[in-house]
Design a protein around this motif. Structure first.
Motif, mmCIF file in Angstrom:
data_model
loop_
_atom_site.group_PDB
_atom_site.id
_atom_site.type_symbol
_atom_site.label_atom_id
_atom_site.label_comp_id
_atom_site.label_asym_id
_atom_site.label_seq_id
_atom_site.Cartn_x
_atom_site.Cartn_y
_atom_site.Cartn_z
ATOM 1 N N LEU A 213 27.964 47.716 37.862
ATOM 2 C CA LEU A 213 27.306 46.756 36.978
ATOM 3 C C LEU A 213 28.428 45.708 36.302
ATOM 4 O O LEU A 213 28.322 44.763 36.297
ATOM 5 C CB LEU A 213 26.367 47.092 36.036
ATOM 6 C CG LEU A 213 25.130 47.980 36.431
ATOM 7 C CD1 LEU A 213 24.300 48.396 35.296
ATOM 8 C CD2 LEU A 213 24.193 46.789 37.336
ATOM 9 N N ALA A 214 29.579 46.647 35.888
ATOM 10 C CA ALA A 214 30.477 45.718 35.130
ATOM 11 C C ALA A 214 31.348 45.040 36.278
ATOM 12 O O ALA A 214 31.805 43.825 36.029
ATOM 13 C CB ALA A 214 31.475 46.768 34.478
ATOM 14 N N ASP A 215 31.418 45.566 37.284
ATOM 15 C CA ASP A 215 32.294 44.860 38.675
ATOM 16 C C ASP A 215 31.476 43.497 39.013
ATOM 17 O O ASP A 215 31.950 42.767 39.399
ATOM 18 C CB ASP A 215 32.440 45.998 39.600
ATOM 19 C CG ASP A 215 33.100 45.178 40.800
ATOM 20 O OD1 ASP A 215 34.277 45.057 40.819
ATOM 21 O OD2 ASP A 215 32.260 45.152 41.811
ATOM 22 N N ARG A 216 30.177 43.643 38.950
ATOM 23 C CA ARG A 216 29.383 42.608 39.351
ATOM 24 C C ARG A 216 29.098 41.606 38.196
ATOM 25 O O ARG A 216 28.369 40.594 38.551
ATOM 26 C CB ARG A 216 28.017 42.990 39.770
ATOM 27 C CG ARG A 216 28.317 43.976 41.170
ATOM 28 C CD ARG A 216 28.775 43.117 42.316
ATOM 29 N NE ARG A 216 28.919 43.901 43.499
ATOM 30 C CZ ARG A 216 28.023 44.222 44.484
ATOM 31 N NH1 ARG A 216 26.863 43.817 44.686
ATOM 32 N NH2 ARG A 216 28.407 44.925 45.623
ATOM 33 N N GLY A 217 29.719 41.869 37.012
ATOM 34 C CA GLY A 217 29.372 40.811 35.992
ATOM 35 C C GLY A 217 28.270 40.926 35.208
ATOM 36 O O GLY A 217 27.729 39.938 34.334
ATOM 37 N N VAL A 218 27.431 41.962 35.278
ATOM 38 C CA VAL A 218 26.388 42.157 34.653
ATOM 39 C C VAL A 218 26.440 43.615 33.842
ATOM 40 O O VAL A 218 25.498 44.484 34.061
ATOM 41 C CB VAL A 218 25.053 42.103 35.258
ATOM 42 C CG1 VAL A 218 24.743 40.738 35.880
ATOM 43 C CG2 VAL A 218 25.045 43.147 36.569
ATOM 44 N N SER A 219 27.487 43.925 33.059
ATOM 45 C CA SER A 219 27.649 45.011 32.450
ATOM 46 C C SER A 219 26.608 45.258 31.350
ATOM 47 O O SER A 219 25.887 44.534 30.987
ATOM 48 C CB SER A 219 29.096 45.227 31.850
ATOM 49 O OG SER A 219 28.905 44.480 30.425
ATOM 50 N N MET A 309 20.871 38.605 37.751
ATOM 51 C CA MET A 309 20.901 40.011 38.281
ATOM 52 C C MET A 309 20.527 40.040 39.729
ATOM 53 O O MET A 309 20.949 40.968 40.318
ATOM 54 C CB MET A 309 19.546 40.735 37.251
ATOM 55 C CG MET A 309 19.535 42.236 37.938
ATOM 56 S SD MET A 309 20.850 43.177 37.588
ATOM 57 C CE MET A 309 21.084 43.260 35.812
ATOM 58 N N LEU A 310 19.476 39.140 40.228
ATOM 59 C CA LEU A 310 19.486 39.002 41.544
ATOM 60 C C LEU A 310 20.754 38.795 42.253
ATOM 61 O O LEU A 310 20.864 39.364 43.404
ATOM 62 C CB LEU A 310 18.446 38.153 41.722
ATOM 63 C CG LEU A 310 17.007 38.869 41.469
ATOM 64 C CD1 LEU A 310 15.929 37.418 41.911
ATOM 65 C CD2 LEU A 310 16.403 39.919 42.394
ATOM 66 N N ALA A 311 21.418 37.857 41.709
ATOM 67 C CA ALA A 311 22.671 37.467 42.689
ATOM 68 C C ALA A 311 23.781 38.561 42.381
ATOM 69 O O ALA A 311 24.270 38.972 43.258
ATOM 70 C CB ALA A 311 23.290 36.362 41.930
#
Length: 325
Positions: A213-219, A309-311
């Motif tokens: 999640l942190a890697d995808r920018g939504v930590s 979140m979907l992105a």
């Protein structure tokens, strides 16, 4: 019999109840956000219920190892969370033996908790294997009731992956909506002296989600700070495929498999160790996540995924992470 021998009491067939009941409380460590208990510690409660079932039936894990060289291992755990636990809850656990595939002992576990009335909070399916210790120390003959459940090695063999001169994480995430992480397995993830235990893989699953999640920018912290959102887990499953040893580097791959509308996503965790140029699978699992908004200090409400979140869940074509902390 010597009263100080820490002996295992042999249960005659038909003299003990098929199911056992015990009371459990979640550990304080698992209360990370408000007073809710995370999925890992719910699984720990399931594990404790099964261990207590064996204890009540006359087969405590400590004595099985000390006398017979049998390592009590949870080899599969499949848990559905129906109601959230809070830190001061008292759960009533019922464990029932059931028929299952393979050589392990299979159980169904149900945890209930008091709300306005006693409600079903968790259902789980668990398999226990008794792994013969191979350290060369003297042991007594294995009790007849357990003999058919003893294995020389944990897991069911899965196809290994040739590495060649590739980076293992790049190889395992190539072309997939996946995230990879490698970390040396510490002694405190292991038991019976050398092998990673089920609770260690539960910790891996929890951490690889956090890193993904942190890697995808939504930590976790970002969504808490900006939207009061927290992840919730209705279902998780882990199965051992082999044995990872203390201080081996474990390659953990987290792959998003399905996003269901804007409600939940399901991802797969695959774990490997690298031996002689070959990646050997040691565990596989799946976890389902949704999101909830914090309403107050005790309650939360499920929410739909937003576009951010979907992105993030759609992601790219694989991402490599660091090798340690």
């Amino acid at each position: 019999m010597n009263a100080n021998s820490n002996a295992v009491v042999t249960i005659e067939r038909g003299t003990a109840p098929e199911a056992t009941r015990t009371e459990l409380r979640p550990r304080y460590e698992g209360s990370n956000i408000c007073t809710w208990i995370g999925f890992k510690h719910v699984n720990f409660m399931v594990e404790e219920a099964v261990l207590d079932h064996l204890r009540q039936r006359g087969f405590p894990a400590g004595a099985l190892y000390e006398r017979y060289g049998l390592c009590t291992d949870i080899s599969t755990i499949d848990t559905k969370i129906l109601t959230a636990f809070h830190i001061d809850d008292l759960a009533v656990a019922e464990v029932r033996p059931v028929a299952g595939p393979g050589s392990g002992m299979s159980f169904e576990v149900e945890l209930t908790v008091r709300r306005a009335e006693q409600v079903k909070a968790v259902t789980a399916k668990v398999t226990v294997s008794f792994r013969a210790d191979d350290r060369g120390l003297p042991v007594e003959p294995v009790p007849a009731e357990l003999a058919e459940h003893v294995v020389a090695e944990l897991g069911r063999p899965a196809e290994a992956v040739e590495v060649g001169d590739r980076d293992p994480i790049e190889l395992l995430t190539e072309g997939a909506n996946a995230f990879g992480w490698a970390w040396r397995m510490p002694y405190f993830y292991c038991h019976f002296t050398e092998r990673v235990q089920m609770s260690g893989y539960l910790r891996q699953m929890e951490e690889v989600v956090d890193l993904f999640l942190a890697d995808r920018g939504v930590s976790i912290k970002k969504l808490l700070d900006e939207q009061d959102w927290i992840p919730v887990v209705p279902h998780s499953r882990i199965e051992l495929l082999g044995e990872a040893r203390m201080e081996e580097e474990l390659y953990t791959i987290f792959t998003v498999e399905r996003v269901f509308k804007r409600l939940t996503y399901t991802a797969r965790m695959d774990c490997y160790v690298l031996r002689d140029g070959v990646l050997v699978p040691t565990a596989t699992g799946r976890i389902t996540h949704g999101y909830a908004v914090i309403d107050n200090r005790r309650d939360w409400s499920l929410v739909d995924f937003d576009d951010q979140m979907l992105a993030a869940l759609g992601g790219g074509s694989g991402s490599a992470a660091g090798r340690g902390r």
